[in-house]
Motif scaffolding. Structure first.
Motif, mmCIF file in Angstrom:
data_model
loop_
_atom_site.group_PDB
_atom_site.id
_atom_site.type_symbol
_atom_site.label_atom_id
_atom_site.label_comp_id
_atom_site.label_asym_id
_atom_site.label_seq_id
_atom_site.Cartn_x
_atom_site.Cartn_y
_atom_site.Cartn_z
ATOM 1 N N ALA A 67 0.835 -1.207 0.000
ATOM 2 C CA ALA A 67 0.000 0.000 0.000
ATOM 3 C C ALA A 67 0.869 1.256 0.000
ATOM 4 C CB ALA A 67 -0.940 -0.013 1.212
ATOM 5 N N GLU A 68 1.939 1.253 0.797
ATOM 6 C CA GLU A 68 2.857 2.395 0.807
ATOM 7 C C GLU A 68 3.513 2.571 -0.557
ATOM 8 O OE1 GLU A 68 5.561 1.492 3.977
ATOM 9 O OE2 GLU A 68 4.078 1.939 5.530
ATOM 10 N N ASN A 69 3.911 1.451 -1.175
ATOM 11 C CA ASN A 69 4.527 1.516 -2.503
ATOM 12 C C ASN A 69 3.539 2.046 -3.537
ATOM 13 O OD1 ASN A 69 6.887 0.502 -1.431
ATOM 14 N ND2 ASN A 69 6.539 -1.589 -2.146
ATOM 15 N N ILE A 70 2.303 1.618 -3.473
ATOM 16 C CA ILE A 70 1.271 2.096 -4.413
ATOM 17 C C ILE A 70 1.097 3.598 -4.250
ATOM 18 C CG2 ILE A 70 -1.214 2.068 -4.913
ATOM 19 C CD1 ILE A 70 -1.110 -0.985 -4.390
ATOM 20 N N SER A 71 1.072 4.048 -3.015
ATOM 21 C CA SER A 71 0.920 5.483 -2.765
ATOM 22 C C SER A 71 2.077 6.269 -3.389
ATOM 23 C CB SER A 71 0.861 5.726 -1.256
ATOM 24 O OG SER A 71 0.766 7.093 -0.988
ATOM 25 N N ALA A 72 3.293 5.785 -3.182
ATOM 26 C CA ALA A 72 4.466 6.473 -3.744
ATOM 27 C C ALA A 72 4.460 6.400 -5.267
ATOM 28 C CB ALA A 72 5.754 5.853 -3.193
ATOM 29 N N LEU A 73 4.137 5.223 -5.819
ATOM 30 C CA LEU A 73 4.121 5.056 -7.275
ATOM 31 C C LEU A 73 3.040 5.916 -7.929
ATOM 32 C CD1 LEU A 73 4.646 1.191 -7.451
ATOM 33 C CD2 LEU A 73 6.265 2.952 -8.244
ATOM 34 N N SER A 74 1.883 6.001 -7.303
ATOM 35 C CA SER A 74 0.809 6.803 -7.899
ATOM 36 C C SER A 74 1.151 8.284 -7.862
ATOM 37 C CB SER A 74 -0.527 6.544 -7.204
ATOM 38 O OG SER A 74 -0.486 6.972 -5.859
ATOM 39 N N GLY A 75 1.867 8.704 -6.817
ATOM 40 C CA GLY A 75 2.331 10.095 -6.751
ATOM 41 C C GLY A 75 3.322 10.394 -7.861
ATOM 42 N N ALA A 76 4.211 9.445 -8.118
ATOM 43 C CA ALA A 76 5.205 9.620 -9.185
ATOM 44 C C ALA A 76 4.542 9.542 -10.550
ATOM 45 C CB ALA A 76 6.294 8.552 -9.062
ATOM 46 N N LEU A 77 3.489 8.754 -10.661
ATOM 47 C CA LEU A 77 2.788 8.565 -11.933
ATOM 48 C C LEU A 77 2.218 9.893 -12.449
ATOM 49 C CD1 LEU A 77 1.760 6.482 -14.026
ATOM 50 C CD2 LEU A 77 -0.280 6.232 -12.614
ATOM 51 N N ALA A 78 1.752 10.699 -11.531
ATOM 52 C CA ALA A 78 1.151 11.978 -11.932
ATOM 53 C C ALA A 78 2.159 12.901 -12.620
ATOM 54 C CB ALA A 78 0.567 12.670 -10.705
ATOM 55 N N ALA A 87 3.430 3.728 -18.560
ATOM 56 C CA ALA A 87 2.966 2.341 -18.602
ATOM 57 C C ALA A 87 3.799 1.463 -17.656
ATOM 58 C CB ALA A 87 3.027 1.801 -20.026
ATOM 59 N N ALA A 88 5.103 1.716 -17.592
ATOM 60 C CA ALA A 88 5.975 0.950 -16.699
ATOM 61 C C ALA A 88 5.584 1.199 -15.233
ATOM 62 C CB ALA A 88 7.430 1.316 -16.932
ATOM 63 N N LYS A 89 5.259 2.439 -14.912
ATOM 64 C CA LYS A 89 4.856 2.786 -13.540
ATOM 65 C C LYS A 89 3.512 2.139 -13.211
ATOM 66 C CE LYS A 89 7.304 5.289 -11.573
ATOM 67 N NZ LYS A 89 8.476 4.918 -10.756
ATOM 68 N N ILE A 90 2.610 2.099 -14.184
ATOM 69 C CA ILE A 90 1.307 1.435 -13.979
ATOM 70 C C ILE A 90 1.515 -0.058 -13.744
ATOM 71 C CG2 ILE A 90 -0.844 0.777 -15.144
ATOM 72 C CD1 ILE A 90 -0.821 3.637 -16.392
ATOM 73 N N ASP A 91 2.456 -0.667 -14.464
ATOM 74 C CA ASP A 91 2.786 -2.082 -14.242
ATOM 75 C C ASP A 91 3.306 -2.302 -12.814
ATOM 76 O OD1 ASP A 91 1.967 -2.917 -16.729
ATOM 77 O OD2 ASP A 91 4.001 -2.928 -17.597
ATOM 78 N N GLU A 92 4.125 -1.382 -12.342
ATOM 79 C CA GLU A 92 4.633 -1.494 -10.967
ATOM 80 C C GLU A 92 3.489 -1.427 -9.963
ATOM 81 O OE1 GLU A 92 8.190 0.799 -9.799
ATOM 82 O OE2 GLU A 92 8.408 1.268 -11.944
ATOM 83 N N ILE A 93 2.556 -0.530 -10.206
ATOM 84 C CA ILE A 93 1.392 -0.414 -9.319
ATOM 85 C C ILE A 93 0.585 -1.708 -9.345
ATOM 86 C CG2 ILE A 93 -0.842 0.748 -8.997
ATOM 87 C CD1 ILE A 93 0.575 3.361 -9.903
#
Length: 182
Positions: A67-78, A87-93
């Motif tokens: 959940a913490e990783n998803i939060s960080a990844l979604s922040g970076a995705l923006a 797309a690579a960041k979405i795959d990580e999520i």
């Protein structure tokens, strides 16, 4: 006088025979408990419960980390404009979401372990109930009351307060606690 002694001897012989039957039946019940619990080894139940605690702890940690990783990844995705990097960041999520789903499967394994322990405890309970029936509930009740009193005398007041989580419906509600302090 001899007649009276003879009757006493017969009565004593019957009592000894009954006692012998009780002892044999109790030995049988204890043997059944030993067979059901891997030779009387309650250590396996401890290992199973320890495994449940460990699996629950691991699953919780995995879920929290994901959940913490998803939060960080979604922040970076923006902040990513490049479609390939996006797309690579979405795959990580998505991988983190899969980790959460996988971690939630712990309940199946822990449920199996707990059911195994409950079956063992139910079996033991049945055997103990049979032994109580063999020896007589009133005599056992008197012994139990005495043992409970001795245990309470040796227990600390703090130990009485440490009851762990309460079952639903048995616990004091938050409203009751709030009312107490008003």
């Amino acid at each position: 006088m001899n007649e009276k002694k003879f009757e006493e001897a017969k009565h004593l012989a019957r009592e000894l025979e009954d006692l012998s039957k009780h002892i044999l039946n109790t030995k049988r019940e204890i043997a059944l408990i030993s067979v059901q619990t891997d030779g009387g080894n309650f250590q396996s139940a401890n290992f199973e419960l320890d495994a449940v605690v460990k699996q629950t702890e691991d699953a919780t940690n995995n879920i929290m980390t994901a959940a913490e990783n998803i939060s960080a990844l979604s922040g970076a995705l923006a902040e990513i404009d490049d479609p390939i990097a996006r797309a690579a960041k979405i795959d990580e999520i998505n991988n983190e979401v899969v980790t959460i789903y996988e971690s939630c499967n712990f309940q199946d394994i822990t449920g199996q372990r707990i059911r195994k322990i409950v079956r063992m405890l139910t079996y033991i309970e049945t055997r103990i109930e049979n032994m109580i029936r063999i020896w007589g509930a009133s005599e056992i009740g008197q012994m139990t009351a005495g043992a409970a009193e001795e245990e309470r005398a040796g227990a600390s007041d703090e130990a009485d307060l440490l009851n762990g989580p309460q079952l639903p419906g048995a616990a004091v509600s938050q409203n009751e606690i709030d009312d107490f302090f008003r």
